[in-house]
Motif scaffolding. Structure first.
Motif, short mmCIF file in Angstrom:
data_model
loop_
_atom_site.label_atom_id
_atom_site.label_comp_id
_atom_site.label_asym_id
_atom_site.label_seq_id
_atom_site.Cartn_x
_atom_site.Cartn_y
_atom_site.Cartn_z
N THR A 1 0.84 -1.21 0.00
CA THR A 1 0.00 0.00 0.00
C THR A 1 0.87 1.26 0.00
N LEU A 2 1.89 1.26 0.87
CA LEU A 2 2.83 2.38 0.91
C LEU A 2 3.55 2.54 -0.43
N THR A 3 3.96 1.42 -1.00
CA THR A 3 4.68 1.46 -2.27
C THR A 3 3.84 2.14 -3.34
N MET A 4 2.59 1.73 -3.47
CA MET A 4 1.74 2.31 -4.51
C MET A 4 1.42 3.78 -4.23
N ALA A 5 1.26 4.13 -2.95
CA ALA A 5 1.00 5.53 -2.62
C ALA A 5 2.19 6.41 -2.97
N ILE A 6 3.40 5.94 -2.66
CA ILE A 6 4.61 6.73 -2.95
C ILE A 6 4.84 6.80 -4.45
N VAL A 7 4.59 5.70 -5.17
CA VAL A 7 4.70 5.72 -6.63
C VAL A 7 3.75 6.76 -7.21
N ALA A 8 2.54 6.83 -6.65
CA ALA A 8 1.57 7.81 -7.14
C ALA A 8 2.07 9.24 -6.93
N LEU A 9 2.72 9.49 -5.80
CA LEU A 9 3.25 10.83 -5.53
C LEU A 9 4.36 11.19 -6.52
N CYS A 10 5.09 10.18 -6.98
CA CYS A 10 6.22 10.41 -7.89
C CYS A 10 5.84 10.27 -9.37
N MET A 11 4.58 9.96 -9.66
CA MET A 11 4.22 9.64 -11.04
C MET A 11 4.47 10.81 -11.99
N PHE A 12 4.34 12.04 -11.52
CA PHE A 12 4.58 13.19 -12.39
C PHE A 12 6.03 13.25 -12.85
N ARG A 13 6.93 12.61 -12.11
CA ARG A 13 8.33 12.54 -12.52
C ARG A 13 8.63 11.24 -13.26
N ILE A 14 8.00 10.15 -12.83
CA ILE A 14 8.24 8.86 -13.46
C ILE A 14 7.87 8.89 -14.93
N THR A 15 6.78 9.55 -15.29
CA THR A 15 6.36 9.59 -16.68
C THR A 15 7.30 10.41 -17.55
N LEU A 16 8.13 11.26 -16.93
CA LEU A 16 9.15 11.96 -17.72
C LEU A 16 10.23 10.99 -18.19
N ALA A 17 10.51 9.98 -17.38
CA ALA A 17 11.41 8.87 -17.74
C ALA A 17 12.75 9.35 -18.29
N ARG A 18 13.32 10.36 -17.68
CA ARG A 18 14.64 10.84 -18.08
C ARG A 18 15.73 9.95 -17.49
N PRO A 19 16.97 10.12 -17.93
CA PRO A 19 18.07 9.37 -17.30
C PRO A 19 18.15 9.61 -15.80
N ALA A 20 17.92 10.84 -15.36
CA ALA A 20 17.98 11.14 -13.92
C ALA A 20 16.90 10.40 -13.15
N VAL A 21 15.74 10.18 -13.76
CA VAL A 21 14.67 9.42 -13.12
C VAL A 21 15.11 7.98 -12.88
N PHE A 22 15.75 7.38 -13.88
CA PHE A 22 16.26 6.02 -13.72
C PHE A 22 17.38 5.97 -12.69
N GLU A 23 18.25 6.97 -12.70
CA GLU A 23 19.32 7.01 -11.70
C GLU A 23 18.74 7.06 -10.30
N SER A 24 17.68 7.84 -10.12
CA SER A 24 17.04 7.93 -8.82
C SER A 24 16.47 6.58 -8.40
N ALA A 25 15.83 5.87 -9.33
CA ALA A 25 15.27 4.55 -9.02
C ALA A 25 16.38 3.57 -8.64
N PHE A 26 17.48 3.59 -9.39
CA PHE A 26 18.61 2.71 -9.07
C PHE A 26 19.21 3.07 -7.71
N PHE A 27 19.25 4.37 -7.41
CA PHE A 27 19.76 4.81 -6.11
C PHE A 27 18.90 4.25 -4.98
N LEU A 28 17.58 4.29 -5.14
CA LEU A 28 16.68 3.77 -4.10
C LEU A 28 16.90 2.28 -3.89
N ILE A 29 17.07 1.54 -4.99
CA ILE A 29 17.34 0.11 -4.88
C ILE A 29 18.66 -0.13 -4.16
#
Length: 433
Positions: free
Chosen positions: A131-159
């Protein structure tokens, strides 16, 4: 009466069985299914990226040389700062055509979901965690849909950050992830430096990455880094939304500080990473800060039933649903000028859509106004302030067309070539159609 009693007992047993199943924890595969439903909605109701991803997906058509895309912008690097990402994005475009941005966005979605799910590993139960995962994804969706290199770097950083505390993940896996991050984005070190405080493998990756970029780009890499950190002073007062302050741009997300205030002692080391990405005070790092801060909510002792999980997921889907209106779509600019034309635009968004929907254009402006000529920056400022084209700006020997959507005065010395929705294409009077 006995039949009624039997019926009531059967109904009671079914209800108790349903309640028992409802309290069970979703499996990992069911959690993946929840994310996949989100991805399906992203496919069914596509949200077009408005900027950089569009040119990343066409970089292959210019042989990964941005100087061919923006030949009139003197500051463009002599190397591709996003080479591996451009190969990935270009491959999606070659495979899926104009809709290739969707699988890129879905890949970013899964990467974020994995990173956030890993960050929330200490949640009370798995239902609360997803539930938390989906809520946080929703908060970040305005950036996720941009799908820039920095967006992927941020995802890799979180992992990477989430797995740093897991001793089962050996050092060589961290090294491999760090090296992958270095090859994706020329500003990789922004994301690797805070990881060095957790695992020394990221220091090795950082050093190898710097050596690799120097080998690939030479001293030009130093010049580009210097420019990046001086961009604001090079833009002649023209503002970029991503450079807006965190408070002014992200004030609506201040509620995510509540769990941090309550539980910061439970994971104080993570605040080092928070401070690192908050230090520049730029909105571009919200995609990293929102998951980092929101993940503290995992310490709330919440138990979520499967029904509530599905309800939250459904509400999140409704909140984020909404595809790009046709009047704002890149399709409005498809084939609007002949292939190979030299085009100047007065808006960056228009420029990105022109590159995406037309073949082999040579365009101004480039990805950042700071790397364009001072003459163009003056023209853009004039258009923004007065809705008119700066006198003497357009050189017919340099450009074939002017494409814009915001001028309130007819540009002197031009004839209207074509109109598509809100976009207008102008051609100099001394050049025949």
């Amino acid at each position: 009466m006995s039949r009624i009693r039997l019926f009531l007992n059967a109904a009671k047993n079914r209800y108790e069985g349903l309640v028992h199943r409802n309290r069970q924890q979703v499996t990992t595969m069911e959690a993946l299914l929840v994310v996949s439903i989100y991805a399906a909605f992203l496919y069914a109701f596509p949200v077009e990226p408005g900027d950089d991803l569009l040119r990343h997906m066409k970089a292959y058509a210019y042989d990964y040389d941005y100087r061919a895309m923006w030949p009139f912008s003197p500051g463009i690097p002599h190397f591709d700062p996003y080479l591996l990402f451009d190969m990935f994005a270009g491959g999606m475009h070659k495979t899926f055509g104009a809709k290739g941005f969707i699988p890129v966005q879905i890949t970013a979605l899964y990467a974020y979901a994995i990173g956030i799910y890993a960050l929330c590993k200490d949640a009370e139960d798995r239902n609360w965690r997803i539930t938390l995962t989906m809520a946080i994804v929703a908060l970040c969706m305005f950036r996720i849909t941009l799908a820039r290199p920095a967006v992927f770097e941020s995802a890799f950083f979180l992992i990477a950050l989430a797995t740093c505390g897991n001793e089962k993940v050996k050092w060589h896996w961290h090294l491999a992830l760090g090296l992958f991050m270095t090859s994706f984005y020329y500003l990789f070190f922004i994301y690797l430096i805070p990881l060095v405080f957790y695992r020394r493998a990221y220091l090795v990756a950082l050093l190898i990455g710097l050596a690799g970029w120097f080998h690939y780009a030479g001293t030009e890499y130093v010049r580009v880094l210097r420019d990046v950190f001086m961009m604001n002073s090079m833009r002649d007062g023209l503002r970029v939304a991503e450079d807006a302050g965190l408070f002014s741009y992200g004030a609506k997300y201040l509620f995510i500080l509540v769990p941090v205030i309550c539980f910061w002692r439970r994971d104080w080391k993570k605040l080092v990473s928070v401070a690192w990405f908050a230090l520049p005070n730029q909105a571009r790092y919200l995609e990293t800060l929102i998951p980092l801060l929101s993940s503290y909510a995992r310490f709330w002792q919440m138990r979520i039933t499967q029904t509530r999980l599905l309800l939250v997921t459904f509400c999140i889907l409704l909140w984020n649903i909404g595809s790009t209106p046709r009047e704002n779509s890149y399709a409005m600019l498809a084939g609007i000028v002949p292939a190979g034309s030299r085009v100047v635009s007065l808006e960056n968004e228009t420029m990105f859509k022109l590159i995406y929907t037309n073949d082999n254009l040579r365009v101004t402006p480039c990805q950042d106004i700071a790397w364009d000529t001072p003459v163009y920056r003056t023209a853009k400022m004039t258009a923004l302030r007065y809705g008119m084209l700066a006198p003497g700006f357009f050189n017919p020997n340099q450009y074939d067309f002017l494409v814009e959507k915001n001028l309130t005065h007819v540009p002197e010395g031009f004839q209207l070539y074509t109109v598509s929705g809100k976009y207008r294409v102008w051609k100099p009077l001394d050049i025949k159609s």
